[in-house]
Motif scaffolding. Structure first.
Motif, PDB file in Angstrom:
ATOM      1  N   VAL A   1       0.951  -1.187  -0.027  1.00 30.29           N
ATOM      2  CA  VAL A   1       0.044  -0.008  -0.046  1.00 30.29           C
ATOM      3  C   VAL A   1       1.033   1.205  -0.116  1.00 30.29           C
ATOM      4  N   LYS A   2       0.526   2.235  -0.940  1.00 33.29           N
ATOM      5  CA  LYS A   2       1.326   3.686  -0.906  1.00 33.29           C
ATOM      6  C   LYS A   2       0.540   4.542  -1.017  1.00 33.29           C
ATOM      7  N   ARG A   3       0.964   5.905  -0.799  1.00 34.51           N
ATOM      8  CA  ARG A   3       0.099   7.181  -0.923  1.00 34.51           C
ATOM      9  C   ARG A   3      -0.450   7.287  -2.115  1.00 34.51           C
ATOM     10  N   GLY A   4      -1.745   7.806  -2.006  1.00 31.60           N
ATOM     11  CA  GLY A   4      -2.443   7.816  -3.419  1.00 31.60           C
ATOM     12  C   GLY A   4      -3.291   6.680  -3.698  1.00 31.60           C
ATOM     13  N   ASP A   5      -3.147   5.221  -3.077  1.00 28.70           N
ATOM     14  CA  ASP A   5      -3.926   4.286  -3.371  1.00 28.70           C
ATOM     15  C   ASP A   5      -5.390   4.357  -2.654  1.00 28.70           C
ATOM     16  N   GLU A   6      -6.436   3.969  -3.453  1.00 28.02           N
ATOM     17  CA  GLU A   6      -7.857   4.024  -2.902  1.00 28.02           C
ATOM     18  C   GLU A   6      -8.245   2.642  -2.282  1.00 28.02           C
ATOM     19  N   VAL A   7      -8.536   2.793  -1.098  1.00 30.83           N
ATOM     20  CA  VAL A   7      -8.651   1.653  -0.059  1.00 30.83           C
ATOM     21  C   VAL A   7      -9.832   1.503   0.560  1.00 30.83           C
ATOM     22  N   VAL A   8     -10.426   0.068   1.052  1.00 29.45           N
ATOM     23  CA  VAL A   8     -11.473   0.000   1.674  1.00 29.45           C
ATOM     24  C   VAL A   8     -11.098  -0.543   3.029  1.00 29.45           C
ATOM     25  N   THR A   9     -11.687   0.160   4.400  1.00 27.53           N
ATOM     26  CA  THR A   9     -11.115  -0.479   5.547  1.00 27.53           C
ATOM     27  C   THR A   9     -12.312  -1.713   6.010  1.00 27.53           C
ATOM     28  N   SER A  10     -11.648  -2.263   6.806  1.00 27.10           N
ATOM     29  CA  SER A  10     -12.644  -3.426   7.212  1.00 27.10           C
ATOM     30  C   SER A  10     -13.865  -2.827   7.940  1.00 27.10           C
ATOM     31  N   SER A  11     -14.147  -1.875   8.150  1.00 27.41           N
ATOM     32  CA  SER A  11     -15.496  -1.124   8.785  1.00 27.41           C
ATOM     33  C   SER A  11     -16.119  -0.524   7.539  1.00 27.41           C
ATOM     34  N   GLY A  12     -15.481  -0.511   6.186  1.00 26.70           N
ATOM     35  CA  GLY A  12     -16.385  -0.169   5.252  1.00 26.70           C
ATOM     36  C   GLY A  12     -16.221   1.237   4.542  1.00 26.70           C
ATOM     37  N   ILE A  13     -15.145   1.707   5.422  1.00 26.50           N
ATOM     38  CA  ILE A  13     -14.875   3.255   4.980  1.00 26.50           C
ATOM     39  C   ILE A  13     -13.892   3.576   3.625  1.00 26.50           C
ATOM     40  N   LEU A  14     -14.426   4.105   2.710  1.00 28.29           N
ATOM     41  CA  LEU A  14     -13.598   4.377   1.697  1.00 28.29           C
ATOM     42  C   LEU A  14     -12.885   5.441   1.716  1.00 28.29           C
TER      43      LEU A  14
ATOM     44  N   THR B   1      -8.887  -4.186   1.726  1.00 28.82           N
ATOM     45  CA  THR B   1      -8.457  -4.340   0.404  1.00 28.82           C
ATOM     46  C   THR B   1      -8.686  -2.994  -0.425  1.00 28.82           C
ATOM     47  N   SER B   2      -8.074  -3.062  -1.674  1.00 27.42           N
ATOM     48  CA  SER B   2      -8.157  -1.745  -2.481  1.00 27.42           C
ATOM     49  C   SER B   2      -9.602  -1.687  -3.033  1.00 27.42           C
ATOM     50  N   GLN B   3      -9.794  -0.535  -3.379  1.00 27.52           N
ATOM     51  CA  GLN B   3     -11.304  -0.012  -3.867  1.00 27.52           C
ATOM     52  C   GLN B   3     -11.618  -0.553  -5.193  1.00 27.52           C
ATOM     53  N   LYS B   4     -10.553  -0.794  -5.911  1.00 28.52           N
ATOM     54  CA  LYS B   4     -10.625  -1.430  -7.452  1.00 28.52           C
ATOM     55  C   LYS B   4     -11.019  -2.692  -7.217  1.00 28.52           C
ATOM     56  N   ALA B   5     -10.474  -3.357  -6.251  1.00 29.84           N
ATOM     57  CA  ALA B   5     -10.767  -5.058  -6.087  1.00 29.84           C
ATOM     58  C   ALA B   5     -12.198  -5.126  -5.530  1.00 29.84           C
ATOM     59  N   ALA B   6     -12.543  -4.108  -4.674  1.00 28.50           N
ATOM     60  CA  ALA B   6     -13.941  -4.327  -4.234  1.00 28.50           C
ATOM     61  C   ALA B   6     -14.984  -4.064  -5.089  1.00 28.50           C
ATOM     62  N   THR B   7     -14.648  -2.986  -5.929  1.00 29.37           N
ATOM     63  CA  THR B   7     -15.655  -2.945  -7.091  1.00 29.37           C
ATOM     64  C   THR B   7     -15.719  -3.750  -8.281  1.00 29.37           C
ATOM     65  N   ALA B   8     -14.576  -4.468  -8.459  1.00 29.89           N
ATOM     66  CA  ALA B   8     -14.509  -5.916  -9.348  1.00 29.89           C
ATOM     67  C   ALA B   8     -15.258  -6.948  -8.622  1.00 29.89           C
ATOM     68  N   GLU B   9     -15.426  -7.123  -7.504  1.00 26.30           N
ATOM     69  CA  GLU B   9     -16.048  -8.059  -6.870  1.00 26.30           C
ATOM     70  C   GLU B   9     -17.542  -7.802  -7.052  1.00 26.30           C
TER      71      GLU B   9
END
Length: 113
Positions: free
Chosen positions: A59-72, A102-110
């Motif tokens: 994980v690096k600066r600028g990555d879009e992520v989803v936390t385990s609590s669901g915060i994007l 997870t990353s936001q891209k992986a979450a939207t792909a699922e």
């Protein structure tokens, strides 16, 4: 005559047919169950955990992520233990790095599947 018949029947009922099974034969079902648990539960979970640790290390600066609590959010700062996420323009939240799911891209792909 009747007494002899009853005694022989009693011996026939109490006599072991093939003797007691060996210790190995008694543990074979337990070994079989452990092997099933290993391949169906333990091994996949360990692989998932290893993949998640690899993801967290990348994980690096600028990555879009989803936390385990669901915060994007977008990663704005990162240290060994903590991550600062920007969840809205000008709103930043500091949280544990391990709470990134997870990353936001992986979450939207699922979601599209």
């Amino acid at each position: 005559m009747l007494f002899g018949l009853l005694v022989s029947t009693a011996y026939a009922q109490t006599a072991p047919a093939g003797g007691q099974p060996s210790a190995f034969e008694m543990f074979v079902p337990f070994i079989f169950i452990f092997v099933i648990f290993y391949f169906l539960i333990i091994r996949p979970q360990a692989k998932r955990q290893k993949d998640h640790q690899k993801f967290l290390s990348e994980v690096k600066r600028g990555d879009e992520v989803v936390t385990s609590s669901g915060i994007l959010g977008t990663v704005e700062g990162i240290t060994d233990q903590f991550v600062t996420l920007e969840i809205a323009p000008g709103v930043r939240v500091k949280m544990l790095r391990s709470q990134i799911a997870t990353s936001q891209k992986a979450a939207t792909a699922e979601d599209k599947k």
